[in-house]
Design an enzyme around this catalytic site. Structure first.
Site, PDB file in Angstrom:
ATOM      1  N   ARG A  81       0.868  -1.231   0.100  1.00 14.74           N
ATOM      2  CA  ARG A  81       0.099  -0.146  -0.034  1.00 14.74           C
ATOM      3  C   ARG A  81       0.868   1.389  -0.073  1.00 14.74           C
ATOM      4  O   ARG A  81       1.180   2.094   1.030  1.00 14.74           O
ATOM      5  CB  ARG A  81      -0.889  -0.038   0.983  1.00 14.74           C
ATOM      6  CG  ARG A  81      -1.646  -1.034   1.258  1.00 14.74           C
ATOM      7  CD  ARG A  81      -2.247  -1.340   2.876  1.00 14.74           C
ATOM      8  NE  ARG A  81      -3.335  -2.481   2.987  1.00 14.74           N
ATOM      9  CZ  ARG A  81      -3.744  -2.840   3.974  1.00 14.74           C
ATOM     10  NH1 ARG A  81      -3.595  -2.152   5.154  1.00 14.74           N
ATOM     11  NH2 ARG A  81      -4.448  -4.036   3.964  1.00 14.74           N
TER      12      ARG A  81
ATOM     13  N   ASP B 251       2.132   4.898  -0.190  1.00 17.51           N
ATOM     14  CA  ASP B 251       1.827   6.169   0.215  1.00 17.51           C
ATOM     15  C   ASP B 251       1.620   7.283  -1.004  1.00 17.51           C
ATOM     16  O   ASP B 251       2.117   6.995  -1.996  1.00 17.51           O
ATOM     17  CB  ASP B 251       2.462   6.709   1.374  1.00 17.51           C
ATOM     18  CG  ASP B 251       2.285   6.063   2.619  1.00 17.51           C
ATOM     19  OD1 ASP B 251       1.569   5.235   2.811  1.00 17.51           O
ATOM     20  OD2 ASP B 251       3.198   5.947   3.343  1.00 17.51           O
TER      21      ASP B 251
ATOM     22  N   TYR C 112      12.457  -1.631  -0.854  1.00 15.22           N
ATOM     23  CA  TYR C 112      12.629  -0.378  -1.282  1.00 15.22           C
ATOM     24  C   TYR C 112      13.576   0.289  -1.483  1.00 15.22           C
ATOM     25  O   TYR C 112      14.740   0.007  -0.967  1.00 15.22           O
ATOM     26  CB  TYR C 112      11.506   0.597  -0.205  1.00 15.22           C
ATOM     27  CG  TYR C 112      10.150   0.172  -0.201  1.00 15.22           C
ATOM     28  CD1 TYR C 112       9.231   1.086  -0.801  1.00 15.22           C
ATOM     29  CD2 TYR C 112       9.510  -0.767   0.278  1.00 15.22           C
ATOM     30  CE1 TYR C 112       7.880   0.988  -0.774  1.00 15.22           C
ATOM     31  CE2 TYR C 112       8.261  -0.883   0.512  1.00 15.22           C
ATOM     32  CZ  TYR C 112       7.446  -0.075  -0.144  1.00 15.22           C
ATOM     33  OH  TYR C 112       5.990  -0.161  -0.079  1.00 15.22           O
TER      34      TYR C 112
ATOM     35  N   ARG D 157      10.183   6.332   4.888  1.00 12.91           N
ATOM     36  CA  ARG D 157      10.650   7.859   4.846  1.00 12.91           C
ATOM     37  C   ARG D 157      11.038   8.353   6.260  1.00 12.91           C
ATOM     38  O   ARG D 157      11.787   9.327   6.111  1.00 12.91           O
ATOM     39  CB  ARG D 157       9.413   8.301   4.217  1.00 12.91           C
ATOM     40  CG  ARG D 157       9.052   8.104   2.861  1.00 12.91           C
ATOM     41  CD  ARG D 157       7.644   8.560   2.382  1.00 12.91           C
ATOM     42  NE  ARG D 157       7.285   9.879   2.791  1.00 12.91           N
ATOM     43  CZ  ARG D 157       6.321  10.625   3.022  1.00 12.91           C
ATOM     44  NH1 ARG D 157       5.009   9.674   3.181  1.00 12.91           N
ATOM     45  NH2 ARG D 157       6.189  11.816   3.342  1.00 12.91           N
TER      46      ARG D 157
END
Length: 290
Positions: A54, A56, A114, A220
């Site tokens: 999911r 962002d 990521y 992040r």
């Protein structure tokens, strides 16, 4: 005659800049909604599309894995071509194939990778720092201050292993645990793209992190904290204290979303080869991937 119901798996890439994340939300554009609307223009879809991650708002993907149930009587290659023909230019279905029975892109995954990209460009002595980098701003964070990359990597090493990451993110749903296992976390300095002007004026920093799963804004927030270490605002050892604190206010603010890309979703070996093999063989042959 009604076409047969088929469950398909697709690898999807998207520029997340103009989307409010992957998952469908009311009254705002999302990647899930765009994929479903495109399918609905040329075939019958049953149920919602399911994604492996999911992402962002503003976050990109080159290796999102999705599952869809459609009524379709033609070849998978025809479905792929038709789907791409109806998608906006910011989304591409890289490959479609029929899914094995019971396949779930999220729950079958064993890890996600990521990457976060930073365009590191120091201003020449006597000149003000840059405020924008038009050729990189859509997919990287511009950083114009000195960074200690070795210190950032020392700090990143504290994330390896099983930890409670409550300081660095929120559980996707209330009541879910915040413990995650990180198997890779490191920064690498890359030479700039040859196509960029004045290639000696900047470098690209790439942060890679692999974990069994991630909390909301976890990557992040980790990147924001590591950049604070690189700027000398925090010692590398502060990360160890932050992990133990389990307090969201202890971490630095999250880095902006545009530098973050969901690059790969990893599955158990046989299933992983099934999901990724066709794409990787094309890359090895240097073929264009639509």
């Amino acid at each position: 005659m009604t076409p047969p119901l088929r469950t398909v798996c697709a690898l999807v890439a998207y520029d997340g800049t103009d989307f409010y994340g992957f998952q469908s939300q009311a009254d705002v554009p999302t990647v899930q909604d765009a994929l479903e609307q495109a399918l609905d223009r040329f075939c019958h879809r049953e149920g919602r599309i399911v994604g492996a991650g999911r992402t962002d708002r503003g976050v990109h993907a080159s290796g999102q894995v999705i599952r869809a149930c459609v009524r379709w009587k033609h070849a998978m290659a025809d479905l792929e071509r038709a789907w791409n023909a109806h998608l906006p230019p910011t989304i591409a279905v890289r490959r479609v194939r029929e899914a094995p029975e019971g396949f779930h892109p999220r729950f079958d995954a064993i890890s996600r990778m990521y990457r976060y990209f930073v365009w590191w460009q120091l201003a020449p002595k006597g000149f003000p720092p840059l405020r924008r980098s038009p050729l990189t701003d859509r997919f990287a964070l511009l950083e114009t201050r000195p960074l200690d990359v070795a210190a950032m990597n020392r700090a990143a090493s504290y994330f390896l292993g099983v930890h409670d990451f409550a300081t660095f993110g929120q559980a996707p749903q209330e009541g879910e645990g915040t413990e995650r296992c990180v198997t890779a976390a490191f920064w690498r300095v890359e030479a700039p793209e040859a196509s960029l002007p004045a290639p000696d004026s900047g470098r690209r920093l790439v942060f890679t992190i692999v974990a069994n799963a991630f909390l909301r804004q976890m990557v992040r927030t980790i990147v924001g904290t590591l950049l604070a270490v690189g700027r000398g605002e925090l010692p590398p050892e502060a990360v160890k204290r932050m992990l133990g604190a389990r307090d969201r206010s202890e971490a630095a603010p999250p880095a902006p979303p545009q530098g973050l890309i969901l690059e790969r979703v990893v599955y158990p070996s046989t299933l992983d080869r099934w999901v990724h093999a066709d794409i990787e063989s094309k890359l090895l042959r240097n073929e264009k991937i639509e």
